[in-house]
Design a protein around this motif. Structure first.
Motif, short mmCIF file in Angstrom:
data_model
loop_
_atom_site.label_atom_id
_atom_site.label_comp_id
_atom_site.label_asym_id
_atom_site.label_seq_id
_atom_site.Cartn_x
_atom_site.Cartn_y
_atom_site.Cartn_z
N LEU A 176 -0.19 2.34 2.16
CA LEU A 176 0.31 3.27 1.13
C LEU A 176 1.82 3.46 1.26
O LEU A 176 2.55 3.47 0.26
CB LEU A 176 -0.41 4.62 1.25
N ALA A 177 2.28 3.60 2.52
CA ALA A 177 3.72 3.82 2.75
C ALA A 177 4.52 2.60 2.33
O ALA A 177 5.63 2.73 1.79
CB ALA A 177 3.96 4.17 4.21
N ALA A 178 3.95 1.39 2.57
CA ALA A 178 4.67 0.16 2.18
C ALA A 178 4.81 0.11 0.67
O ALA A 178 5.80 -0.40 0.13
CB ALA A 178 3.91 -1.06 2.69
N SER A 179 3.85 0.67 -0.04
CA SER A 179 3.86 0.58 -1.49
C SER A 179 4.64 1.75 -2.15
O SER A 179 5.39 1.55 -3.09
CB SER A 179 2.41 0.54 -1.96
N LEU A 180 4.43 2.97 -1.62
CA LEU A 180 5.03 4.16 -2.28
C LEU A 180 6.31 4.63 -1.59
O LEU A 180 7.06 5.43 -2.16
CB LEU A 180 4.02 5.32 -2.25
N GLY A 181 6.53 4.18 -0.36
CA GLY A 181 7.65 4.69 0.45
C GLY A 181 7.13 5.80 1.36
O GLY A 181 6.34 6.65 0.93
N ALA A 182 7.59 5.80 2.62
CA ALA A 182 7.06 6.75 3.61
C ALA A 182 7.31 8.19 3.21
O ALA A 182 6.54 9.09 3.57
CB ALA A 182 7.67 6.46 4.98
N THR A 186 4.03 12.40 -9.78
CA THR A 186 5.35 12.78 -10.28
C THR A 186 6.40 12.11 -9.37
O THR A 186 6.06 11.70 -8.25
CB THR A 186 5.53 14.31 -10.21
N PRO A 187 7.67 12.01 -9.78
CA PRO A 187 8.64 11.29 -8.95
C PRO A 187 8.73 11.83 -7.52
O PRO A 187 8.97 11.07 -6.59
CB PRO A 187 9.96 11.50 -9.71
N ASP A 188 8.51 13.14 -7.34
CA ASP A 188 8.56 13.66 -5.96
C ASP A 188 7.15 13.95 -5.42
O ASP A 188 6.98 14.65 -4.43
CB ASP A 188 9.41 14.94 -5.91
N GLY A 189 6.13 13.37 -6.08
CA GLY A 189 4.74 13.63 -5.66
C GLY A 189 4.40 12.94 -4.35
O GLY A 189 5.06 11.98 -3.94
N VAL A 190 3.37 13.45 -3.67
CA VAL A 190 2.97 12.92 -2.37
C VAL A 190 1.49 12.52 -2.39
O VAL A 190 0.65 13.25 -2.92
CB VAL A 190 3.20 13.97 -1.25
N ALA A 191 1.19 11.35 -1.83
CA ALA A 191 -0.21 10.92 -1.65
C ALA A 191 -0.62 11.19 -0.21
O ALA A 191 0.10 10.82 0.72
CB ALA A 191 -0.34 9.43 -1.95
N TYR A 192 -1.75 11.87 -0.02
CA TYR A 192 -2.27 12.13 1.33
C TYR A 192 -3.51 11.29 1.55
O TYR A 192 -4.45 11.38 0.76
CB TYR A 192 -2.67 13.61 1.49
N THR A 193 -3.50 10.48 2.61
CA THR A 193 -4.73 9.75 2.93
C THR A 193 -5.56 10.53 3.95
O THR A 193 -5.04 11.00 4.96
CB THR A 193 -4.45 8.32 3.47
N LEU A 194 -6.83 10.68 3.60
CA LEU A 194 -7.80 11.32 4.53
C LEU A 194 -8.86 10.30 4.92
O LEU A 194 -9.98 10.65 5.28
CB LEU A 194 -8.46 12.52 3.86
N ALA A 200 -5.75 2.06 -4.74
CA ALA A 200 -5.32 3.48 -4.72
C ALA A 200 -3.80 3.58 -4.72
O ALA A 200 -3.23 4.48 -5.36
CB ALA A 200 -5.91 4.18 -3.50
N ALA A 201 -3.13 2.66 -4.03
CA ALA A 201 -1.66 2.70 -3.99
C ALA A 201 -1.10 2.47 -5.40
O ALA A 201 -0.15 3.15 -5.82
CB ALA A 201 -1.15 1.63 -3.02
N ARG A 202 -1.72 1.53 -6.12
CA ARG A 202 -1.24 1.26 -7.50
C ARG A 202 -1.48 2.48 -8.39
O ARG A 202 -0.62 2.88 -9.18
CB ARG A 202 -1.97 0.04 -8.10
N VAL A 203 -2.65 3.10 -8.27
CA VAL A 203 -2.96 4.27 -9.11
C VAL A 203 -2.04 5.43 -8.75
O VAL A 203 -1.53 6.13 -9.63
CB VAL A 203 -4.46 4.67 -8.96
N ALA A 204 -1.80 5.63 -7.45
CA ALA A 204 -0.92 6.73 -7.02
C ALA A 204 0.49 6.52 -7.58
O ALA A 204 1.13 7.47 -8.06
CB ALA A 204 -0.88 6.80 -5.49
N ALA A 205 0.96 5.27 -7.57
CA ALA A 205 2.31 4.98 -8.09
C ALA A 205 2.38 5.35 -9.58
O ALA A 205 3.40 5.84 -10.06
CB ALA A 205 2.64 3.50 -7.90
N GLN A 206 1.27 5.16 -10.26
CA GLN A 206 1.20 5.45 -11.70
C GLN A 206 1.10 6.95 -11.98
O GLN A 206 1.68 7.46 -12.91
CB GLN A 206 -0.06 4.78 -12.23
N LEU A 207 0.34 7.65 -11.13
CA LEU A 207 -0.01 9.05 -11.43
C LEU A 207 0.94 10.10 -10.86
O LEU A 207 1.04 11.21 -11.40
CB LEU A 207 -1.40 9.36 -10.85
#
Ligand code: KPL
Length: 300
Positions: free
Chosen positions: A110-116, A92-100, A83-90
Motif C-alpha cells: 500500500l505504501a509503495a502505491s499510495l506513499g508512506a 481525498t488528497p490528504d486521506g489515509v488508508a489503514y490496513t488491519l 485495494a491500493a488502486r481503489v484507495a488511490a481512487q477514493l
C-alpha cells in the motif's frame, strides 16, 4: 466521519456493521452477490445472541463514491493490489488508508502505491465469520490498536469512532511489536489448522499438534527477537496456546479460505517468517515446510 471499507468479508463486514452505528460507512467489495444482498436486506450480523440487519451503503464499483478521508483495508492479502488502486481512487488528497490485515507485506504494498505518508497500520484481535452473502457473525470481541503513524490525530479520531461503535480501540506508538504479536499467533494456528482441518482448540488438545505449534512459534519468536522487537506478551507459545483455547470452536481464517477454495494468506504469515529469517541469517525450516504444504494444498 466518512469511512470506506475495502473488503467487506468476515472482518470488514463486522467492522462495517459496528462503525455504521456512528459513522457514514461505504463498503466496497468485488463479490457482487454479497453487495447485492447488503443492498437488498441490509448487512446482517449475528452477535451477542441476537441477529440484526443494518442498512449500509455497499458497492462493487467505487466510481460513484464521493471521496473519503479514511479507507480501512480489510481484503485478503492476494487482493491488496486491488485495494491500493481503489484507495488511490477514493481517498481525498490528504486521506489515509489503514490496513488491519493479517500478516506482513500488505503495508509495504500500500505504501509503495499510495506513499508512506498516506498509509497507516493497525492490528485487531476481533474474530469474525462470513456466513454467506450479506451475513457475518461476531466470533469474538477483542481490542483493536491503530498505529500513531502517519498521523496521530487522525488515528485518535478513528479510534474514537471504533470505540463509540462498540469496538474497543486505542492508538499506539509501538505498532510493529503488536503486529508481530498477532503474527506469531497466526504463525502457530493458521497453517496447522488448515492442514489438519481442525478448529483452533484442537491444537491445544492434541499433544502432537501442540508440539508442532510450539516448535513453529519458537522459530518465529527467534526471528522477532533478532529484529529487536518487543512483543506484547512474555511467552509466545503460552500466548498462542491461550488464543487457541479462547477461540477453541472457531475455524481459523486460513482453514476457512482453504475450505472455500480461495487463496490463503500463507505467504504473508509463515512465508513472511521465512523471508525475514533469510534476511537475518536465521534458519526457519518448519515455517518453510508449512508454507510449502499449504501452497501444495491450495494447488490440489
Ligand atoms: O486471527 C486468527 C485467524 O483465524 O486468522 C485467529 C487468532 C487464529 C483466530 O481464528
Amino acid at each position: 466521519m466518512r469511512i470506506a471499507i475495502l473488503g467487506a468479508g468476515a472482518l470488514g463486514g463486522l467492522i462495517g456493521f459496528y462503525l455504521a452505528r456512528v459513522a457514514d460507512v461505504v463498503l466496497v467489495d468485488t463479490w457482487e452477490a454479497h453487495v447485492a444482498a447488503i443492498k437488498a436486506h441490509g448487512l446482517i450480523c449475528e452477535y451477542a445472541g441476537q441477529t440484526e440487519a443494518r442498512s449500509v451503503c455497499a458497492v462493487s464499483e467505487p466510481h460513484h463514491v464521493a471521496p473519503v478521508p479514511i479507507a480501512l483495508v480489510l481484503v485478503k492479502a492476494h487482493q491488496t493490489a486491488w485495494a491500493a488502486r481503489v484507495a488511490a481512487q477514493l481517498l481525498t488528497p490528504d486521506g489515509v488508508a489503514y490496513t488491519l490485515q493479517n500478516g506482513l507485506g500488505n503495508y509495504d504494498m500500500l505504501a509503495a502505491s499510495l506513499g508512506a505518508a498516506r498509509v497507516g497500520q493497525g492490528v485487531t484481535t476481533l474474530g469474525a465469520t462470513l456466513l454467506g452473502p450479506g451475513r457475518v457473525r461476531l466470533a469474538g470481541l477483542g481490542p483493536t490498536t491503530l498505529g500513531s503513524v502517519p498521523e496521530a490525530q487522525r488515528a485518535a479520531a478513528l479510534a474514537e469512532q471504533f470505540s463509540a461503535s462498540g469496538l474497543a480501540t486505542s492508538v499506539s506508538t509501538e505498532i510493529e511489536g503488536l503486529i508481530w504479536g498477532k503474527l506469531l499467533v497466526n504463525v502457530g494456528i493458521n497453517a496447522l489448522t488448515a492442514l489438519l482441518r481442525v478448529p483452533n482448540g484442537a491444537l491445544a488438545t492434541s499433544p502432537e499438534a501442540r508440539q508442532l505449534l510450539e516448535a513453529v512459534v519458537c522459530e518465529a519468536a527467534a526471528v522477532a527477537a533478532a529484529k529487536g522487537l518487543t512483543l506484547p506478551y512474555a511467552d509466545p507459545v503460552a500466548h498462542t496456546l491461550a488464543v487457541a483455547q479462547a477461540t477453541a470452536s472457531n475455524q481459523s481464517s486460513m482453514l476457512q479460505d482453504i475450505l472455500r477454495g480461495s487463496p490463503s494468506e500463507i505467504n504473508t504469515i509463515n512465508g513472511a517468517i521465512v523471508r525475514e529469517g533469510e534476511r537475518l541469517g536465521l534458519p526457519t525450516p518448519l515455517n518453510a515446510m508449512l508454507t510449502k504444504l499449504v501452497l501444495a494444498l491450495e494447488a490440489l
